[in-house]
Design a protein around this motif. Structure first.
Motif, short mmCIF file in Angstrom:
data_model
loop_
_atom_site.label_atom_id
_atom_site.label_comp_id
_atom_site.label_asym_id
_atom_site.label_seq_id
_atom_site.Cartn_x
_atom_site.Cartn_y
_atom_site.Cartn_z
N LYS A 50 1.99 150.86 49.95
CA LYS A 50 3.11 151.85 49.78
C LYS A 50 4.57 151.55 50.33
O LYS A 50 5.57 151.49 49.85
N ARG A 51 4.42 151.59 51.74
CA ARG A 51 5.49 151.31 52.29
C ARG A 51 6.32 150.27 52.32
O ARG A 51 7.69 150.12 52.19
N ARG A 52 5.65 148.99 52.06
CA ARG A 52 6.24 147.64 51.67
C ARG A 52 6.95 147.74 50.24
O ARG A 52 7.86 147.34 49.97
N ILE B 62 11.92 148.00 46.57
CA ILE B 62 12.44 148.63 45.81
C ILE B 62 13.63 149.08 46.29
O ILE B 62 14.87 148.85 45.42
N ALA B 63 14.06 149.46 47.50
CA ALA B 63 15.12 150.15 48.03
C ALA B 63 16.14 148.82 48.27
O ALA B 63 17.38 148.81 47.95
N VAL B 64 15.64 147.34 48.70
CA VAL B 64 16.30 146.33 48.95
C VAL B 64 16.92 145.87 47.53
O VAL B 64 18.29 145.73 47.35
N LEU B 65 15.93 145.94 46.41
CA LEU B 65 16.43 145.44 45.27
C LEU B 65 17.48 146.40 44.62
O LEU B 65 18.41 145.90 43.88
N THR B 66 17.43 147.61 44.60
CA THR B 66 18.39 148.60 44.34
C THR B 66 19.83 148.47 44.88
O THR B 66 20.77 148.58 44.21
#
Length: 52
Positions: free
Chosen positions: A21-23, A28-32
């Motif tokens: 889940k952490r990865r 998702i944060a980096v892509l966003t």
């Protein structure tokens, strides 16, 4: 009598590399953030900052 000393492990044993889940949240944060930056530059490119 045994002369060996058992030292505690400093790092926990890790299981096989998988998508936890952490990865997943990090990816998702980096892509966003990357997509937002690309869209912002696409809407207002850097060359628009030049003085005419």
């Amino acid at each position: 009598m045994r002369d060996t000393l058992d030292r505690p492990r400093t790092e926990p044993e890790e299981g096989p590399a998988r998508l936890n889940k952490r990865r997943l949240v990090r990816i998702i944060a980096v892509l966003t953030i990357g997509i937002v930056v690309v869209i912002a530059l696409w809407q207002d490119p850097l060359y628009a900052l030049r003085i005419r």
